[in-house]
Design an enzyme around this catalytic site. Structure first.
Site, PDB file in Angstrom:
ATOM      1  N   HIS A  82     -52.876  94.600  -5.062  1.00 49.55           N
ATOM      2  CA  HIS A  82     -52.432  95.960  -5.360  1.00 49.55           C
ATOM      3  C   HIS A  82     -51.021  95.945  -5.924  1.00 49.55           C
ATOM      4  CE1 HIS A  82     -50.692  95.202  -1.441  1.00 49.55           C
ATOM      5  NE2 HIS A  82     -50.061  96.373  -1.404  1.00 49.55           N
ATOM      6  N   HIS A  84     -47.947  96.776  -5.227  1.00 46.68           N
ATOM      7  CA  HIS A  84     -46.740  96.945  -4.434  1.00 46.68           C
ATOM      8  C   HIS A  84     -45.845  95.739  -4.691  1.00 46.68           C
ATOM      9  CE1 HIS A  84     -48.051 100.085  -1.189  1.00 46.68           C
ATOM     10  NE2 HIS A  84     -47.477 100.636  -2.240  1.00 46.68           N
ATOM     11  N   ASP A  86     -44.032  93.749  -3.027  1.00 45.22           N
ATOM     12  CA  ASP A  86     -44.075  92.502  -2.249  1.00 45.22           C
ATOM     13  C   ASP A  86     -45.273  91.621  -2.626  1.00 45.22           C
ATOM     14  OD1 ASP A  86     -45.606  94.549  -1.039  1.00 45.22           O
ATOM     15  OD2 ASP A  86     -45.507  93.608   0.944  1.00 45.22           O
ATOM     16  N   HIS A  87     -46.125  92.084  -3.530  1.00 42.87           N
ATOM     17  CA  HIS A  87     -47.288  91.291  -3.953  1.00 42.87           C
ATOM     18  C   HIS A  87     -47.229  90.860  -5.412  1.00 42.87           C
ATOM     19  CE1 HIS A  87     -49.590  92.023  -0.209  1.00 42.87           C
ATOM     20  NE2 HIS A  87     -48.674  92.976  -0.135  1.00 42.87           N
ATOM     21  N   HIS A 160     -55.497 101.391   1.588  1.00 41.27           N
ATOM     22  CA  HIS A 160     -54.048 101.241   1.685  1.00 41.27           C
ATOM     23  C   HIS A 160     -53.399 102.485   1.084  1.00 41.27           C
ATOM     24  CE1 HIS A 160     -50.437  99.040   2.298  1.00 41.27           C
ATOM     25  NE2 HIS A 160     -50.207  98.713   1.048  1.00 41.27           N
ATOM     26  N   ASP A 231     -53.378  94.442   1.549  1.00 39.55           N
ATOM     27  CA  ASP A 231     -52.927  95.193   2.705  1.00 39.55           C
ATOM     28  C   ASP A 231     -53.966  96.282   2.964  1.00 39.55           C
ATOM     29  OD1 ASP A 231     -50.621  93.725   2.065  1.00 39.55           O
ATOM     30  OD2 ASP A 231     -49.410  95.459   1.655  1.00 39.55           O
ATOM     31  N   HIS A 290     -48.906  88.027   5.927  1.00 40.21           N
ATOM     32  CA  HIS A 290     -48.239  89.308   5.653  1.00 40.21           C
ATOM     33  C   HIS A 290     -47.591  89.865   6.931  1.00 40.21           C
ATOM     34  CE1 HIS A 290     -47.722  93.480   4.178  1.00 40.21           C
ATOM     35  NE2 HIS A 290     -47.786  92.976   2.978  1.00 40.21           N
TER      36      HIS A 290
HETATM   37 ZN    ZN Z   1     -47.613  94.183   1.287  1.00 41.03          ZN
HETATM   38 ZN    ZN Z   2     -48.853  97.267   0.144  1.00 39.23          ZN
END
Ligand code: ZN
Ligand code: ZN
Length: 329
Positions: A82, A84, A86-87, A160, A231, A290
């Site tokens: 996805h 976001h 952090d990915h 999510h 997530d 994660h």
């Molecule tokens: Zn994440």
């Molecule tokens: Zn996320």
């Protein structure tokens, strides 16, 4: 390229070729939200024989690849859960690193809506030097997103704060084991005829008899399955998607006591990840990933203990942990 792991039969020099392929997952980053000094953001590299597949590319991904000292080969495809930060913030680095290896084939990047704009705008605004073709495919799960030789990768929807997909890599069943003693009993001499039988063909003997491959082979054996889930809120239907996974890498962001906070943020606790592994059936190993930055490395044992109470075959992902995925039979 299918021929690997030579097995020498008895003392003769004829070899049985197995169809076995090496399969191994490397955790490149195990953290969620923000990196810690020894914890990059979520990313897992899957190596299947000569091919590399990347699942997410959080900050620090290329640092981990280099520190792992894998014999660097091109990444065939990247699967993004996805959009976001952090990915995906490690992806520009991966795209630049990928210009350091010769490649003729395009690099395919698969993900939900938004991934194409992110890749293109990063490339354009950062003046990235890219000397290969990039193919970006925005997909709508559930769907098959990759078909390789003997395996496929499927995306399935998670729940999510924005569109998010889990992925499962599934191999086709392998041929059964070859039984040399049965072939000898049937009068098939060691040599090229054995290879033909192993390939499922019929062979004719000098006395006129015809022997089929099925007569000297065991029943088909299962392939392997790798699943990647992060997530998401916990919801029981995830279990069906990851059923039979030899390795399930699943978000276990918080301890059980913080479940209501996890629900609110649309994330999962370690016990919930373990429930998925337990309820799915056929999962051989769960690797949590994660982690919330609230947990220092020494605190992660809380998550591990809670998960193991529900699903004993649980391990903690750590940056640069290698997780070999073996055949069951
Ligand atoms: Zn994440
Ligand atoms: Zn996320």
């Amino acid at each position: 390229m299918f021929h690997k792991d030579l097995v020498i039969v008895k003392a003769c020099d004829f070899r049985i070729y197995s169809l076995d392929m090496n399969l191994e997952a490397f955790v490149l980053g195990s953290g969620g939200m923000m990196p810690l000094p020894h914890r990059h953001l979520t990313s897992v590299l899957l190596r299947r024989e000569g091919e590399l597949f990347l699942f997410d590319g959080g900050e620090g991904t290329q640092v981990s690849i280099r520190r792992l000292n894998l014999r660097w080969k091109k990444i065939t495809a990247i699967f993004v859960s996805h959009m976001h930060a952090d990915h995906v913030t490690g992806l520009p680095g991966i795209l630049m690193l990928s210009s350091q290896v010769d490649r003729d084939e395009p690099l395919t990047i698969v993900g939900p809506r938004g991934i194409a704009d992110y890749i293109e705008s990063s490339r354009r605004s950062l003046d990235m030097y890219i000397n290969y073709e990039i193919v970006v495919r925005e997909v709508q799960a559930p769907c098959v997103v990759w078909e390789g030789e003997g395996f496929k990768v499927r995306a399935f929807p998670l729940k999510h704060t924005k569109t998010c997909y889990g992925y499962a890599m599934e191999e086709e069943p392998r041929p059964g084991a070859f039984h040399p003693e049965v072939a000898l009993d049937l009068g098939v001499p060691r040599g090229p005829l054995w290879s033909e039988l192993q390939a499922g063909k019929e062979v004719s003997l000098p006395d006129g008899r015809v022997i089929a491959g099925a007569q000297v082979m065991g029943p088909p054996r299962s392939g392997r399955k790798f699943s990647y889930v992060t997530d998401s809120l916990y919801f029981p239907e995830i279990a069906a998607e990851v059923a039979g996974s030899d390795l399930l890498v699943c978000e276990g962001m918080f301890e059980g006591a913080l479940e209501s906070s996890a629900v609110e943020k649309k994330h999962m606790t370690a016990p919930q990840a373990a429930r998925i592994a337990r309820d799915a059936g056929g999962v051989r190993k769960l690797a949590l990933i994660h982690y919330s930055p609230r947990y220092a490395d020494r605190d992660l044992k809380i998550l591990l203990e809670e998960a193991r109470a529900i699903f004993p075959d649980t391990v903690l992902s750590r940056d640069r942990l290698a997780l070999p995925i073996e055949y069951v039979d």
